[in-house]
Design an enzyme around this catalytic site. Structure first.
Site, PDB file in Angstrom:
ATOM      1  N   ARG A 244       0.860  -1.188   0.000  1.00  0.00           N
ATOM      2  CA  ARG A 244       0.000   0.000   0.000  1.00  0.00           C
ATOM      3  C   ARG A 244       0.892   1.232   0.000  1.00  0.00           C
ATOM      4  O   ARG A 244       1.947   1.258   0.634  1.00  0.00           O
ATOM      5  CB  ARG A 244      -0.892   0.027   1.247  1.00  0.00           C
ATOM      6  CG  ARG A 244      -2.078  -0.915   1.196  1.00  0.00           C
ATOM      7  CD  ARG A 244      -3.134  -0.472   0.183  1.00  0.00           C
ATOM      8  NE  ARG A 244      -4.280  -1.358   0.144  1.00  0.00           N
ATOM      9  CZ  ARG A 244      -4.406  -2.415  -0.676  1.00  0.00           C
ATOM     10  NH1 ARG A 244      -3.449  -2.718  -1.532  1.00  0.00           N
ATOM     11  NH2 ARG A 244      -5.499  -3.147  -0.647  1.00  0.00           N
ATOM     12  N   GLU A 273      -4.212   7.544  -5.168  1.00  0.00           N
ATOM     13  CA  GLU A 273      -4.205   6.843  -6.448  1.00  0.00           C
ATOM     14  C   GLU A 273      -5.377   7.352  -7.267  1.00  0.00           C
ATOM     15  O   GLU A 273      -6.504   7.314  -6.760  1.00  0.00           O
ATOM     16  CB  GLU A 273      -4.344   5.330  -6.238  1.00  0.00           C
ATOM     17  CG  GLU A 273      -3.074   4.707  -5.693  1.00  0.00           C
ATOM     18  CD  GLU A 273      -3.237   3.240  -5.330  1.00  0.00           C
ATOM     19  OE1 GLU A 273      -4.311   2.676  -5.604  1.00  0.00           O
ATOM     20  OE2 GLU A 273      -2.310   2.675  -4.765  1.00  0.00           O
ATOM     21  N   HIS A 292      -1.735   0.362  -9.645  1.00  0.00           N
ATOM     22  CA  HIS A 292      -2.336  -0.603  -8.713  1.00  0.00           C
ATOM     23  C   HIS A 292      -2.944  -1.786  -9.478  1.00  0.00           C
ATOM     24  O   HIS A 292      -4.153  -2.008  -9.456  1.00  0.00           O
ATOM     25  CB  HIS A 292      -3.387   0.087  -7.834  1.00  0.00           C
ATOM     26  CG  HIS A 292      -3.681  -0.674  -6.576  1.00  0.00           C
ATOM     27  ND1 HIS A 292      -4.015  -0.058  -5.399  1.00  0.00           N
ATOM     28  CD2 HIS A 292      -3.700  -2.005  -6.294  1.00  0.00           C
ATOM     29  CE1 HIS A 292      -4.236  -0.965  -4.463  1.00  0.00           C
ATOM     30  NE2 HIS A 292      -4.042  -2.168  -4.993  1.00  0.00           N
TER      31      HIS A 292
HETATM   32  O1  LIG Z   1      -5.770  -5.670  -1.726  1.00  0.00           O
HETATM   33  C1  LIG Z   1      -5.561  -6.252  -2.788  1.00  0.00           C
HETATM   34  O2  LIG Z   1      -5.701  -7.454  -2.922  1.00  0.00           O
HETATM   35  C2  LIG Z   1      -5.129  -5.487  -3.995  1.00  0.00           C
HETATM   36  O3  LIG Z   1      -4.366  -4.397  -3.662  1.00  0.00           O
HETATM   37  C3  LIG Z   1      -6.327  -5.080  -4.806  1.00  0.00           C
HETATM   38  O4  LIG Z   1      -7.009  -4.058  -4.129  1.00  0.00           O
END
Ligand SMILES: O=C(O)[C@H](O)CO
Length: 328
Positions: A244, A273, A292
């Site tokens: 993240r 994002e 992402h």
């Molecule tokens: O959390 C997750 O699996 C990915 O980042 C997709 O949001």
């Protein structure tokens, strides 16, 4: 809207930029009456009594307290993906609502992307592409060198399912592997990928040529990589983030990349994002940013949908819920 006799499911992502594709809608409609957020808002009184599940697809739609309190029949929220940092889990639990997510469906493609970013950064693939297609051919391939990853040390921060799959891939690339995690893995698991545990994050940072962030975002991990941690890394090191954006202090990262504190970064996740187009990170040459896309494969998306259907149906039938998120 489908068959009104089927249980009502409020679907996020039906409309808007993270739309669900037609094949998924067809599959979902075999099990549920789908209600979009727009339909819900236009007729709250009718739908609030019908909605038994929320199907949360892509992006980060807000499930706020007001929405939760307006759905008295809600039994479960099915979250596509593994990360849960966008959900207020204690409040959801206090409403008697379960949460399920899809950690298995996303782990393989996210690990693949982590390796792709690592390799792309080491071999300067994006810059190479820009050079190869540039109208100016004068710099074509002259003195233009990258790094080999074989023999280099990869430090993985967050050795959950995704981190471990990254280690499996890195082993195949003959990398040395260090890892830092809340809990140490079993000795057999470490041995299978040749990974050495670093109890101290500092040790991992000092000895790694590539640092891979695969941790989930929690109050404990937010800002895990800040100015001090970047200073501990080798000046030749590359930071890769598939976890993240908020795991990293982005201002400190910009500074470190500008001043040669570390060599490069490859980020699939940022905050916000997308980044604003004039963000200083986007002006740097020693960075790769992807939007992402850790779990953005056809196979993963289909599997996510199937896993969510299974979890939602189980919750609606009062059965044990596969991939239920249990509050610790
Ligand atoms: O959390 C997750 O699996 C990915 O980042 C997709 O949001």
């Amino acid at each position: 809207m489908g068959d009104p006799a089927l249980p009502g499911v409020l679907v996020f992502g039906f409309e808007g930029p993270y739309g669900i594709c037609e094949a998924h809608v067809e599959e979902l409609q075999k099990h549920f009456t789908l209600i979009t957020m727009k339909q819900f808002l236009e007729n709250k009184t009718e739908f609030s009594q019908k909605i038994q599940a929320i199907y949360l697809w892509g992006g980060r739609p807000v499930i706020d307290r007001e929405l939760l309190l307006s759905l008295p029949c809600l039994k479960i929220i099915g979250n596509s993906g593994a990360g849960l940092d966008h959900l207020d889990l204690p409040f959801i639990a206090s409403c008697g609502v379960k949460v399920a997510h899809t950690p298995h469906a996303v782990s393989t493609p996210t690990a693949d992307l982590g390796m792709a970013l690592l390799l792309a950064s080491a071999r300067r693939v994006v810059e190479g592409c820009q050079l190869a297609v540039s109208p100016d051919t004068k710099h074509f391939s002259i003195n233009w060198l990258g790094q080999e990853v074989s023999g280099a040390t990869l430090g993985i921060i967050g050795m959950g399912t995704i981190g471990y799959k990254i280690a499996q891939r890195a082993k195949a690339f003959e990398m040395k592997i260090l890892y830092h995690n809340r809990n140490r893995r079993r000795l057999e698991e470490e041995a299978a990928v040749g990974a050495a545990y670093c109890a101290r994050l500092e040790d991992l940072l000092q000895h790694s040529d590539f640092v891979m962030l695969a941790a989930s975002l929690t109050p404990q991990t937010q800002g895990l990589i800040g100015r001090r941690e970047l200073q501990l890394m080798k000046p030749s090191a590359v930071l890769v983030n598939v976890g993240r954006g908020l795991l990293v202090d982005q201002d400190a990262l910009v500074e470190a990349l500008k001043n040669g504190v570390i060599k490069a970064a490859a980020l699939d996740v940022t905050y916000p994002e997308p980044l604003p187009r004039d963000h200083p990170l986007l002006k740097l040459k020693n960075i790769i940013v992807t939007p992402h896309i850790g779990s953005a494969t056809h196979q993963a998306k289909w599997q996510i949908m199937q896993d969510l259907v299974e979890s939602i149906l189980a919750a609606l039938h009062g059965l044990p819920v596969p991939n239920e998120v249990l509050l610790k």
